[in-house]
Each structure stands twice: as structure tokens, then as C-alpha cells.
Motif scaffolding. Sequence first.
Motif, PDB file in Angstrom:
ATOM      1  N   PRO A   1     -26.584  -6.229  13.640  1.00 39.93           N
ATOM      2  CA  PRO A   1     -26.562  -7.757  13.326  1.00 39.93           C
ATOM      3  C   PRO A   1     -25.755  -8.591  13.910  1.00 39.93           C
ATOM      4  O   PRO A   1     -24.483  -7.921  14.339  1.00 39.93           O
ATOM      5  N   TYR A   2     -26.321  -9.583  14.738  1.00 34.36           N
ATOM      6  CA  TYR A   2     -25.309 -10.445  15.591  1.00 34.36           C
ATOM      7  C   TYR A   2     -24.162 -10.877  15.029  1.00 34.36           C
ATOM      8  O   TYR A   2     -23.256 -10.919  15.481  1.00 34.36           O
ATOM      9  N   GLN A   3     -24.185 -11.036  13.510  1.00 34.20           N
ATOM     10  CA  GLN A   3     -23.102 -11.551  12.880  1.00 34.20           C
ATOM     11  C   GLN A   3     -21.758 -10.798  13.035  1.00 34.20           C
ATOM     12  O   GLN A   3     -20.752 -11.624  13.091  1.00 34.20           O
ATOM     13  N   ILE A   4     -21.927  -9.613  13.284  1.00 34.05           N
ATOM     14  CA  ILE A   4     -20.640  -8.800  13.233  1.00 34.05           C
ATOM     15  C   ILE A   4     -19.981  -8.964  14.815  1.00 34.05           C
ATOM     16  O   ILE A   4     -18.803  -8.775  15.044  1.00 34.05           O
ATOM     17  N   MET A   5     -20.823  -9.470  15.769  1.00 35.65           N
ATOM     18  CA  MET A   5     -20.344  -9.542  16.986  1.00 35.65           C
ATOM     19  C   MET A   5     -19.795 -10.863  17.532  1.00 35.65           C
ATOM     20  O   MET A   5     -19.125 -11.218  18.447  1.00 35.65           O
TER      21      MET A   5
ATOM     22  N   THR B   1     -21.708  -4.447  28.425  1.00 35.74           N
ATOM     23  CA  THR B   1     -22.381  -5.066  27.267  1.00 35.74           C
ATOM     24  C   THR B   1     -22.394  -4.035  26.209  1.00 35.74           C
ATOM     25  O   THR B   1     -22.154  -4.003  25.005  1.00 35.74           O
ATOM     26  N   ALA B   2     -22.699  -2.679  26.798  1.00 37.66           N
ATOM     27  CA  ALA B   2     -22.992  -1.665  25.771  1.00 37.66           C
ATOM     28  C   ALA B   2     -21.413  -1.214  25.319  1.00 37.66           C
ATOM     29  O   ALA B   2     -21.286  -1.106  24.027  1.00 37.66           O
ATOM     30  N   LEU B   3     -20.169  -1.253  25.954  1.00 35.46           N
ATOM     31  CA  LEU B   3     -19.086  -0.831  25.301  1.00 35.46           C
ATOM     32  C   LEU B   3     -18.202  -1.926  24.756  1.00 35.46           C
ATOM     33  O   LEU B   3     -17.705  -1.713  23.733  1.00 35.46           O
ATOM     34  N   VAL B   4     -18.055  -2.940  25.493  1.00 35.16           N
ATOM     35  CA  VAL B   4     -17.212  -4.128  25.312  1.00 35.16           C
ATOM     36  C   VAL B   4     -17.861  -4.829  24.093  1.00 35.16           C
ATOM     37  O   VAL B   4     -17.253  -4.902  23.003  1.00 35.16           O
ATOM     38  N   ILE B   5     -19.139  -5.153  24.269  1.00 36.69           N
ATOM     39  CA  ILE B   5     -19.825  -5.942  23.276  1.00 36.69           C
ATOM     40  C   ILE B   5     -20.346  -5.214  21.949  1.00 36.69           C
ATOM     41  O   ILE B   5     -20.024  -5.537  20.970  1.00 36.69           O
ATOM     42  N   PHE B   6     -21.304  -4.461  22.310  1.00 40.93           N
ATOM     43  CA  PHE B   6     -21.742  -3.789  21.399  1.00 40.93           C
ATOM     44  C   PHE B   6     -20.976  -2.758  20.422  1.00 40.93           C
ATOM     45  O   PHE B   6     -20.898  -2.703  19.435  1.00 40.93           O
ATOM     46  N   VAL B   7     -20.101  -1.942  21.286  1.00 42.52           N
ATOM     47  CA  VAL B   7     -19.116  -1.058  20.580  1.00 42.52           C
ATOM     48  C   VAL B   7     -17.984  -1.799  20.140  1.00 42.52           C
ATOM     49  O   VAL B   7     -17.509  -1.574  19.059  1.00 42.52           O
ATOM     50  N   GLY B   8     -17.233  -2.382  21.322  1.00 45.49           N
ATOM     51  CA  GLY B   8     -15.889  -2.955  21.032  1.00 45.49           C
ATOM     52  C   GLY B   8     -15.860  -4.050  20.243  1.00 45.49           C
ATOM     53  O   GLY B   8     -14.954  -4.102  19.338  1.00 45.49           O
ATOM     54  N   CYS B   9     -16.712  -5.029  20.179  1.00 44.40           N
ATOM     55  CA  CYS B   9     -16.671  -6.248  19.420  1.00 44.40           C
ATOM     56  C   CYS B   9     -16.939  -5.714  17.758  1.00 44.40           C
ATOM     57  O   CYS B   9     -16.587  -6.447  16.995  1.00 44.40           O
ATOM     58  N   THR B  10     -17.871  -4.854  17.627  1.00 42.37           N
ATOM     59  CA  THR B  10     -18.490  -4.304  16.490  1.00 42.37           C
ATOM     60  C   THR B  10     -17.168  -3.776  15.530  1.00 42.37           C
ATOM     61  O   THR B  10     -16.667  -4.041  14.567  1.00 42.37           O
ATOM     62  N   ALA B  11     -16.520  -2.818  16.416  1.00 39.39           N
ATOM     63  CA  ALA B  11     -15.262  -2.032  15.861  1.00 39.39           C
ATOM     64  C   ALA B  11     -14.193  -3.081  15.663  1.00 39.39           C
ATOM     65  O   ALA B  11     -13.376  -2.892  14.749  1.00 39.39           O
ATOM     66  N   TRP B  12     -13.959  -4.257  16.654  1.00 41.95           N
ATOM     67  CA  TRP B  12     -13.070  -5.247  16.232  1.00 41.95           C
ATOM     68  C   TRP B  12     -13.254  -5.713  15.099  1.00 41.95           C
ATOM     69  O   TRP B  12     -12.317  -6.028  14.002  1.00 41.95           O
ATOM     70  N   THR B  13     -14.540  -6.201  14.656  1.00 39.91           N
ATOM     71  CA  THR B  13     -14.577  -7.063  13.516  1.00 39.91           C
ATOM     72  C   THR B  13     -14.531  -6.090  12.023  1.00 39.91           C
ATOM     73  O   THR B  13     -14.056  -6.470  11.080  1.00 39.91           O
ATOM     74  N   ILE B  14     -14.998  -4.605  12.421  1.00 40.80           N
ATOM     75  CA  ILE B  14     -14.833  -3.884  11.464  1.00 40.80           C
ATOM     76  C   ILE B  14     -13.367  -3.678  11.111  1.00 40.80           C
ATOM     77  O   ILE B  14     -12.913  -3.990   9.675  1.00 40.80           O
TER      78      ILE B  14
END
Lengths: 287, 300
Positions: B140-144, A16-29
Motif C-alpha cells: 500500500p502506498y500509504q506506508i511509503m 526504487t527496490a531497495l531504498v523506496i520499497f524496502v527502505g521506506c516500508t521498514a522506516w515506517t514500520i
Amino acid sequence: MKNLNAKIASIPMIFTALVIFVGCTAWTIYHSFTNSRLLPNNNWVGFDQYERLWDTKRWIVSVGNLAIYGVCSLVISVIIGFVLAALLDRKIRFEGVFRSIFLFPFALSFIVTGLVWQWILNPEFGVQKVLQSLGWENVTFDPLYNPDLVIYGILIAGIWQGSGLIMCVMLAGLRGIDGDIWKATRVDGIKTWKTYIFVIIPMMKPVFVTALVLIASGIIKVYDLVLAQTSGGPGIASEVPAKYVYDKMFNAQNLGQGFAASTMMLVSVAIVLIPWAYLQFGGKKND
Amino acid sequence: MTDETNLVDGPRGPKPKRAFTRRNIFVYGTLLLFAVYYLLPLWVMVVTSLKGMPEIRMGNIFSPPVEVTFQPWVKAWSEACTGINCDGLSRGFWNSIKILIPSTIVSILIASINGYALSKWRFKGSETFFAILVLGAFIPYQIMIYPIVILLREAGLYGSLWGLVLVHTIFGMPIMTLLFRNYFTGIPDELFKAARVDGAGFWGIFIKIMLPMSLPIIVVAMILQITGIWNDFLFGVIYTKPDLYPMTVQLNNIVNSVQGVKEYNVNMAATLLTGLVPLVIYFISGKLFVRGIAAGAVKG
């Protein structure tokens, strides 16, 4: 291997910490710098999406609404929360009953909150009609149908839902204040309201900061409330950023815009959060 | 106003018995005024849901019903339409129950294991992961949401019940882990060490010692998760298909759909029905609810 079981058990947390919170955020950015539309792609376009975003009227309206909603709900929630907590702290009767009444909306969803207030503010049947039937025939009170006022109509509902939480936080803070302070100010003959303003509130600074962070992190997420109460209308008058993101990603097939808008949301959270985190850590080091 | 300082703290001589001091009028008056603001929407929901449509058109939304009818409740529960389905909110209710039970159990189970590992079995990097987790609560959830759609699709879980359970577990994890970590940190290390000496391992200590001791915090966690998951709208609408929409999504579709004549009494009955589960939890749990949000809020 040391602590092998603990490490295996922590896999969901690490994921959750690495893949979702860090990984997904970075992916979207990363993808906010591409021209993704229906499907994400890797065509790098630099800041194009951001330029387009800030050229879009709907986004500007959304940001403006969030700013008004945010500032008003910060100020009003803190004032209401503190006043209610201070009154409840005056050794009154039925404290538990009052507290339950002030907090119960917090248990309800934003959808329920939005729909109830949509009904109360309905100009045909709600408050406006009641006022008119009481004799003020020319009075208009239809915030949800007035583009200039609609965000305040949503604010009334948001405050109703969330201020009880702030009251709870404030009450916990007031209960943590040493009773000797009150004795000392009483001996000195200082009036109660003066004691609150000049002694108690400065002492409760950390509680106020917590309350502000709580409200601020909730404000940015405002989505369901607007959706239920006005669906963003009339026109685009009550749009908010979270709704812009959702609509671009899932309805308009314009992923790049959705990614750019959500990245802007993250940036604004960081602007609020980083000084706060800095203060928290700085404070601890000084102790 | 000057004599109110005497009433603040610690008795000095007998208390004055007068009930209608200016201070009392001010304090109780303000409290009652606010109580009206908070209670009014609940009152309006209840009375509107018990009126017939003709009475709503004629009357005042704040007045109690002249003729009480339960028809709107029946209609909201079993006949109200969303799109082509006309089987009422009951479908959304059962969907929400189906989502709620596994989501609550899985999220609390995983968070309690996390909290246990973080407090009693720290390993290299565990504090870093925890810090990321807590910071993650503010993102924010929206980014994930979109990358998670892709991950779920790859795993074949997109649109399914278990996909949503996973999402609730992930986004509930920061606050839940924090709750359990703080609770387990408070359990004396001696107890833990004694069990180690007796040869108990990671899972043995967790199941035989930690879980039985953590009943109070499990109740608090359950209150938080049940209200949170029940009230969720965003995840439900993104990660499930229409036949699995939770109650909040279906409620919004029923009330805000533009087709046909608006039946405000049915809408309010539906709204009240959706709010009923968290309200019941709130009024039963009382102080525990406050403790839950305080633990989540103040320390978070």
C-alpha cells in the motif's frame, strides 16, 4: 567489471527496490513503534500506537467499512465480470461496442467516479426525486446520507468503475478455453449453464484467482473514491483506513498513528498475498 | 433453452435465422440492461452540464436539457473558484499537462532501460531486484508516502514538479518494467548477439536496435501511464503545492468546497472536463487499452 553499463543503467531500479520499497516500508514500520507526532522521533513506546489505534472508534469503523466494501466488491465484481464475459463470449453481434461500454469507466479516475455518483444519489435531485415524482412519494433512496447504507452507495460507484476490468480478465480466460470442451459437452447433451458451472469455471481457477488478487489489491487503496463521494461522512460513517492514514499524517499531526495504521494496511495485504504467492509457487513446482 | 447448445461452437448445418429466440432475448436483454447501468452516469453528466440551474431544480436528472446552454462549461473552465483563485479548472488542466508530459517520458524511459537490462544483460542480483520491484506493486502506498516526503525534502524537491515526476516514475516502475521486460525477452537473442559481435555495447544496442523495435509496447505503456498519471489524486495532493495541484485535486476542491450555492451544472461540466482526456485516450486506443491493462493485470 562485467556488465558495468547494465549495472549503472539499473541504478534507478535498484534505488526504487531497495531504498523506496524496502527502505521506506521498514522506516515506517520502525517509526510506528515510536510516539512521533508532528515530526518523526525515536522514542520507543512499543505497541502503544497499535493499542490506541484499535481503541479508536474511527479506525474500527474504517476497518469495518473496508471489510464490507471488500467482500461485496469481490463477490459482485466477480459475478458481474463473469456473467458479462460469458455473454460476450456467446458469439454475439456488436461485441466490441458492448465491451467498450462496459470498460470505459475503468479509464476514469475515482474522483470523477465519486462525483458523478454523488450527484446521481443526491436525494434532492437524483434517483430519489425521480422515483418520488413517478408516484412513489414515500420512497427513500438516499444511501449517501444514511450512516447505515453509505458504504453501499460507495460500493455502487466502485463496482461501476472497476467491474469492466474483471470482465476483460474473465473474457481473456474464456477465450483461452479449448473449443473441443464445448463440442464434447454438446455431444453429451449437457446444458449450457451446467457446462459453465461444472466444467468451465473449475477450469478457469487461475483466472479467478488473478481477478481476486487484482480486486483485493485495489480495495485496500480505496481513498479518492470515498473522499470525492462522501468525504468520509455522514459523520465518520464512510471512513476507510487509507483516509485515516492520510488524515493522521498530514492533517492531525499524529504521525505515529498514521504509521501504525499504514503498517496494519500492509499486514492485511500480506495476509491476502502470502497464501496466493505460496499457491502460485507451489503450483509451478508441481507441474 | 435446450437448443442454445447448438449455437455454441462450429456450425452444424444452416443456422436458424430467427432473431427473437428466447436465448437471444435473454443474452441481449441482459447485455442492454448492463449497458444502461454503465452509460447512465455518462449521460447524466452530459445532460446536467448542459442545463441551467432553474431547469435542474425543476426537472429530472435523467431528462435531456430543454434549453441547451454551454455557460456551465465556460464557467467550469475559466471562472470556477477554489479558495481565492477564481480562474477555473483551466489552471488544473495545464498543471496536469505539465505533470503528465515529463512523468510519462521519464517513467517509460527508465522502465524500458530496466526491462532491457533485465532481459538481455542479467547480472548477479538483477532477478532479486526485479522480484522486489514486482512485490512492491502490492505494498500500500500509504506506508511509503511519509518517508518519501522526507527524502524529497532532503533533495530539495518537495512540492516541486520534478518531485512529483520522480514519484510517478517510482510507482509506475513495477508495471512498466514488467511490460518492457516481457517484451524484450520476446526479441530473439540472435539479433542481440549479432550486434554484440559487431561491437555494439549496452547503450548502442538499446538505442539502435531495441528502442526502434519497441514502438508497439511504448504505445501500450503510454496509454497506461497517461491514464494513470492523469487520474492520480493522492500523489498530486501530497507532493505538490496548491499552485501546482493537478486537475483531479482541483476538481475535488471545486465540487466539494462548501462555500456558496452549489452549482450542479458547473460541477458536472468540470467533472466531465476532467474525465475527457482519459476518455479520449480510451476511445481512440480501443484494443490497445485492453492489451495494456491485460498485460499489466494478468501477468502482474
